[in-house]
Design an enzyme around this catalytic site. Structure first.
Site, mmCIF file in Angstrom:
data_model
loop_
_atom_site.group_PDB
_atom_site.id
_atom_site.type_symbol
_atom_site.label_atom_id
_atom_site.label_comp_id
_atom_site.label_asym_id
_atom_site.label_seq_id
_atom_site.Cartn_x
_atom_site.Cartn_y
_atom_site.Cartn_z
ATOM 1 N N TYR A 1 -0.314 5.112 0.587
ATOM 2 C CA TYR A 1 -0.561 6.138 1.767
ATOM 3 C C TYR A 1 -0.607 5.490 3.044
ATOM 4 O O TYR A 1 -1.498 4.923 3.274
ATOM 5 C CB TYR A 1 -1.767 7.164 1.254
ATOM 6 C CG TYR A 1 -1.253 7.486 -0.216
ATOM 7 C CD1 TYR A 1 -0.904 8.652 -0.360
ATOM 8 C CD2 TYR A 1 -2.192 6.908 -1.152
ATOM 9 C CE1 TYR A 1 -0.573 9.218 -1.677
ATOM 10 C CE2 TYR A 1 -1.924 7.592 -2.401
ATOM 11 C CZ TYR A 1 -1.172 8.654 -2.657
ATOM 12 O OH TYR A 1 -1.058 9.233 -4.190
ATOM 13 N N ASP B 1 0.793 -1.235 -0.054
ATOM 14 C CA ASP B 1 -0.028 -0.080 0.043
ATOM 15 C C ASP B 1 0.958 1.263 0.053
ATOM 16 O O ASP B 1 1.889 0.985 0.448
ATOM 17 C CB ASP B 1 -0.937 0.002 1.337
ATOM 18 C CG ASP B 1 -1.713 1.421 1.621
ATOM 19 O OD1 ASP B 1 -2.128 1.569 0.655
ATOM 20 O OD2 ASP B 1 -1.448 1.780 2.597
ATOM 21 N N ARG C 1 -7.526 13.223 5.933
ATOM 22 C CA ARG C 1 -7.370 11.948 5.830
ATOM 23 C C ARG C 1 -8.466 10.858 5.837
ATOM 24 O O ARG C 1 -8.669 9.993 5.202
ATOM 25 C CB ARG C 1 -6.091 11.298 6.712
ATOM 26 C CG ARG C 1 -5.804 9.886 6.578
ATOM 27 C CD ARG C 1 -5.559 9.251 5.023
ATOM 28 N NE ARG C 1 -5.051 7.862 5.007
ATOM 29 C CZ ARG C 1 -4.820 7.104 3.918
ATOM 30 N NH1 ARG C 1 -4.977 7.708 2.776
ATOM 31 N NH2 ARG C 1 -4.265 6.043 4.002
#
Ligand code: LAC
Length: 224
Positions: free
Chosen positions: A14, A12, A43
């Site tokens: 981020y 992944d 976020r």
């Protein structure tokens, strides 16, 4: 045994390799005292919008989702910003900092096939990876944009199997987003959850196989 089991590792982006909260420094310069709160809500909303858009079948790319979530944060926190400040924050997303030890872990994991599988659009991922100087580490950089649905839809994880030509059982999936590790596990990948904050496992019915506290522990865990 470890070498054959994990023929490839898929990361992944981020929150796992790149610290989304490195934007907090710029946020703090613009809104003193509020940088961390802005970054956290930005976020959280960004991820919510990916899940909601996927359920609504109204995919828009991660750049749009990231912009829309920042607009939401400014409205919700009633904070003023100029067009130039907004643009500078969006630019920060193209040069997020890597977590300490991430680049070394990638070097230690070679010569296994390494890939990124991310919600990010190619136009966001490419400059960020180039800025970090790690483009050469990856056999593939895969984006949900090619299937127009976000993680944890199984069609996203299938992209890695198809692109790498490796069976799911031989791909180790690495994420610090627990829900992403659970999604990858539900799909069929052996999974490594990088649990930097000591959080409990999400109750999604598919727990990660390995729980590590940072990426530096990954090479040894993969080889075990
Ligand atoms: C990604 C999100 C989950 O990079 O952080 O796909």
């Amino acid at each position: 045994m470890g070498k054959t089991r994990f023929e490839a590792l898929v990361f992944d982006a981020y929150g796992t390799l790149f610290d989304v909260h490195s934007v907090a420094t710029q946020c703090e310069l613009i809104w003193p005292g509020k940088g961390a709160a802005v970054s956290q809500l930005w976020r959280a909303k960004q991820l919510e919008y990916t899940w909601q858009r996927s359920l609504m079948r109204r995919y828009e790319d991660f750049n749009k989702v990231t912009r829309d979530s920042l607009h939401y944060v400014c409205a919700a926190m009633k904070i003023e910003r100029s067009g130039q400040q907004f643009a500078s924050l969006m630019d920060e997303y193209l040069r997020l900092a890597m977590f300490p030890g991430a680049a070394q872990a990638l070097r230690d994991l070679a010569p296994r096939k390494l890939a990124i599988l991310s919600n990010g659009s190619p136009a966001m991922l490419e400059p960020m990876i180039r800025h970090a100087g790690i483009a050469g580490a990856f056999a593939a950089v895969l984006s949900v944009d090619s299937v127009k649905v976000y993680k944890p839809d199984p069609r996203v994880y299938q992209l890695a199997v198809d692109a790498l030509g490796v069976p799911a059982a031989n791909i180790g999936f690495v994420s610090s987003n627990c829900w992403d590790a659970c999604g990858a596990k539900a799909f069929g990948f052996p999974t490594f959850w990088i649990n930097r904050g000591g959080a409990p496992v999400d109750g999604l019915g598919a727990a990660p196989d390995f729980i590590l506290s940072n990426l530096g522990e990954l090479p040894e865990a993969v080889a075990a």
